[in-house]
Design an enzyme around this catalytic site. Structure first.
Site, PDB file in Angstrom:
ATOM      1  N   GLU A  81      11.266  67.152 -12.183  1.00  0.00           N
ATOM      2  CA  GLU A  81      11.444  65.816 -12.774  1.00  0.00           C
ATOM      3  C   GLU A  81      11.172  64.820 -11.659  1.00  0.00           C
ATOM      4  O   GLU A  81      11.990  64.681 -10.743  1.00  0.00           O
ATOM      5  CB  GLU A  81      12.882  65.641 -13.284  1.00  0.00           C
ATOM      6  N   CYS A 102      14.099  56.612 -12.187  1.00  0.00           N
ATOM      7  CA  CYS A 102      12.752  57.208 -12.274  1.00  0.00           C
ATOM      8  C   CYS A 102      11.969  56.636 -13.438  1.00  0.00           C
ATOM      9  O   CYS A 102      10.770  56.459 -13.357  1.00  0.00           O
ATOM     10  CB  CYS A 102      12.879  58.718 -12.401  1.00  0.00           C
ATOM     11  N   THR A 123       7.990  65.225  -2.643  1.00  0.00           N
ATOM     12  CA  THR A 123       8.904  66.352  -2.411  1.00  0.00           C
ATOM     13  C   THR A 123       8.667  67.431  -3.455  1.00  0.00           C
ATOM     14  O   THR A 123       8.705  68.628  -3.139  1.00  0.00           O
ATOM     15  CB  THR A 123      10.373  65.893  -2.478  1.00  0.00           C
ATOM     16  N   GLY A 124       8.402  67.020  -4.692  1.00  0.00           N
ATOM     17  CA  GLY A 124       8.137  67.985  -5.767  1.00  0.00           C
ATOM     18  C   GLY A 124       6.986  68.909  -5.414  1.00  0.00           C
ATOM     19  O   GLY A 124       7.033  70.121  -5.671  1.00  0.00           O
ATOM     20  N   GLU A 166      21.800  64.418   0.152  1.00  0.00           N
ATOM     21  CA  GLU A 166      22.642  64.298   1.354  1.00  0.00           C
ATOM     22  C   GLU A 166      23.299  62.925   1.436  1.00  0.00           C
ATOM     23  O   GLU A 166      24.294  62.745   2.121  1.00  0.00           O
ATOM     24  CB  GLU A 166      21.826  64.581   2.629  1.00  0.00           C
ATOM     25  N   LYS A 196      22.275  71.581  -4.893  1.00  0.00           N
ATOM     26  CA  LYS A 196      22.252  70.778  -3.672  1.00  0.00           C
ATOM     27  C   LYS A 196      22.173  69.303  -4.051  1.00  0.00           C
ATOM     28  O   LYS A 196      21.142  68.811  -4.496  1.00  0.00           O
ATOM     29  CB  LYS A 196      21.055  71.126  -2.785  1.00  0.00           C
ATOM     30  N   GLU A 227       5.276  53.905  -6.806  1.00  0.00           N
ATOM     31  CA  GLU A 227       6.680  53.758  -7.213  1.00  0.00           C
ATOM     32  C   GLU A 227       7.457  53.082  -6.085  1.00  0.00           C
ATOM     33  O   GLU A 227       7.471  53.566  -4.960  1.00  0.00           O
ATOM     34  CB  GLU A 227       7.284  55.139  -7.501  1.00  0.00           C
ATOM     35  N   GLY A 245      13.458  64.489  -8.145  1.00  0.00           N
ATOM     36  CA  GLY A 245      13.284  63.688  -6.942  1.00  0.00           C
ATOM     37  C   GLY A 245      11.878  63.125  -6.890  1.00  0.00           C
ATOM     38  O   GLY A 245      11.210  63.006  -7.924  1.00  0.00           O
ATOM     39  N   GLY A 246      11.423  62.814  -5.706  1.00  0.00           N
ATOM     40  CA  GLY A 246      10.125  62.177  -5.544  1.00  0.00           C
ATOM     41  C   GLY A 246       8.975  63.153  -5.772  1.00  0.00           C
ATOM     42  O   GLY A 246       9.118  64.372  -5.593  1.00  0.00           O
TER      43      GLY A 246
END
Ligand code: NAD
Length: 510
Positions: free
Chosen positions: A270, A304, A252-253, A198, A195, A404, A248-249
């Site tokens: 990651e 990142c 979200t992780g 978006e 995925k 971040e 990702g962030g």
């Protein structure tokens, strides 16, 4: 690479190779191009101008489920999982060749969709081809171990694919992040549902046309476009998925990890960072200034591993910050298609506003703004441009130091001595990357060993190698990508024990 498309070419020409229905670009499920199950689509905007560039199918949970079922069959029944490693390798080498053959096109698609300058996307494409080539080579190399065990036995291990892998990637390196996920997973014999973000699905869809052209078995690779909380969440929750690999962030992780609990799928993460770039007074001054700039302003700070905290020894700090500021002001910010551009836009209006929030927070908290600190207007007003920014006069409690930002914002932290440098550098919830600049070899090694971070550099910043492991300590993630570590992360280890003296054991006497 041959020049196929002229700078600024219209999106329709650039994207002509991705199948569509009407004006909507389709996703790739079970070897076929598909609309969303409910027919929905999303309009993508050019981050440099705000103009619409494409309409893309907006996948649903049903679309994700169809892709998972296709990947399940390709893995449980074959043929992907039953192919020899040599046959998989042959195909993956050809993917690398095709990425190079269509390199200019992929490069321009990422510049269009993400906004990053052509000089950056050229590297991304070369790295993407290199990554497929590296893992194609690794597929056929020895992976097991043998063990000298007691008794007339032989014990050894083989590495086997985990199965169906859900892979979720962000927008900052659209092609490269997709490739970091797909290449090792496919080399190890897994099937994949990728995925893309978006915001930046276009190069992943062009990559799908390469899998189609090379006649990969249906279901081996699926690219499902759509929103994170919909398609991404389905991949993380669905019991038909054996492993979820996420970039990702950090927030979200966390939600991915808890969604994966249901069937205890394997998880690699990651995540974000707030990485220290430590500069001692005895560093080569010009080199350290140069990499301080590259560390934070490459990809407009949307990296990142960005060196977002400049941790500099107080005896040179004034002179060093002045030199950084002088050069930061000269960075050519603009449309990525202009070959002179050195720094592009922020990916989206939402992300721009987030960065602006940090600029305001820095000023409110009393940090001293010494460069940038504002959105760029004039000819750039339609896009999401922020001037290269430096905040000095910070303290460890400020949000701009702790969180971040993911934008072109450098914060300066001063230190007295080696212990102070290490303590300042490590005072973060993150542990992704870090660097040390000094000409004292022993000090460089001492300090780098004390940094609590997974990716470190001495006298450089940012070089990344397909051959070496990538990943973070602390809240920057779990597991490693790239290198042999990245391959291992897509395998299970099976222990096989062979009795070399085939006779009853005699344990039970009756
Ligand atoms: P993000 O976490 O918002 O999104 C990343 C991906 O996750 C996207 O595809 C998104 O659609 C999806 N997603 C969002 N919510 C989801 C949910 N609830 N369930 C499943 N999937 C979901 O991150 P972003 O804004 O796209 O990217 C920026 C972040 O990525 C930064 O924090 C950056 O540090 C991190 N990053 C890390 C690395 C690394 O290697 N450590 C590399 C690049 C980016």
């Amino acid at each position: 690479m041959e020049t196929l498309i002229k700078p600024g070419a219209d999106p329709q020409t650039l994207l002509k190779n991705v199948p569509r229905s009407g004006s909507t670009m389709l996703m790739y499920i079970d070897g076929k191009w598909a609309e969303a199950s409910d027919g929905a689509s999303r309009t993508l905007l050019d981050p440099a101008t705000g103009a619409p560039i494409a309409s893309v199918a907006e996948g649903t949970r049903d679309d994700a489920k169809r892709a998972i079922a296709a990947a399940r069959t390709a893995f449980d029944v074959g043929p992907w999982s039953t192919m020899t490693a040599a046959d998989r390798a042959r195909l993956l080498f050809r993917v690398a060749d095709k990425i190079e053959e269509y390199g200019r096109e992929l490069q321009y698609i990422d510049t269009l969709n993400n906004g990053k300058p052509l000089r950056e996307t050229e590297y991304d494409v070369a790295d993407a081809a290199g990554c497929f080539r590296y893992y194609a080579g690794l597929a056929t190399k020895p992976h097991g171990q043998t063990f000298d065990v007691p008794g007339p036995s032989q014990s050894f291990t083989v590495r086997e694919p985990i199965g169906v892998c859900g892979q979720i990637v962000p927008w900052n390196y659209p092609l490269l992040m997709a490739v970091w996920k797909l290449a090792p997973a496919l080399a190890a014999g897994n099937t994949c549902i990728l995925k893309p973000s978006e915001l930046t699905p276009l190069s992943a869809l062009r990559l799908a046309t390469i899998f189609e052209e090379l006649e990969f078995p249906a279901g081996a690779v699926n690219i499902v476009t759509g929103a994170g909380p919909v398609v991404g969440a389905e991949l993380a929750e669905n019991h038909g998925v054996d492993k979820i690999a996420f970039t990702g962030g950090t927030k979200t992780g966390r939600s991915i990890m808890s969604a994966a609990v249901g069937n205890l799928k394997k998880v690699t993460l990651e995540l974000g960072g707030k990485s220290p770039n430590v500069v001692f007074a005895d560093a080569d001054f010009d080199t350290a200034v140069d990499y301080a700039l590259f560390g934070i302003y490459a990809n407009a700070g949307q990296v990142c591993s960005a060196g977002s905290r400049l941790v500099v020894q107080d005896s040179i700090a004034d002179k060093f910050v002045a030199a950084v500021v002088e050069r930061a002001k000269k960075i050519r910010v603009g449309n990525g298609f202009d070959p002179k551009t050195e720094m592009g836009p922020i990916i989206s209006r939402g992300q721009l506003e987030r960065v602006e929030g940090y600029l305001a927070a820095g000023k409110d908290e009393g940090a001293r703004l010494v460069c940038g600190g504002e959105r760029l207007g004039g000819a750039l007003a339609g896009g999401n441009f922020i001037a290269p920014t430096v905040f000095d006069g910070t303290n460890r409690d400020m949000r701009i130091v702790r969180e971040e930002i993911f934008g072109p914002v450098l914060v300066v932290q001063r230190f007295k001595d080696e212990d102070d440098a290490v303590s300042t550098a490590n005072d973060t919830i993150y542990g992704l990357a870090g660097a040390v600049f000094t000409q004292d070899v022993a000090k460089a090694h001492r300090v780098i060993r004390r940094l609590r971070a997974g990716i470190t550099w001495i006298n450089t910043y940012h070089p990344t190698y397909n051959e070496a492991p990538w990943g973070g300590y602390k809240q920057s993630g779990i597991g490693r990508e790239l290198g042999t570590y990245g391959y291992d992360a897509y395998t299970e280890v099976k222990q096989i024990n062979v009795n070399l003296d085939v006779a009853p054991s005699g344990w039970f006497e009756g």
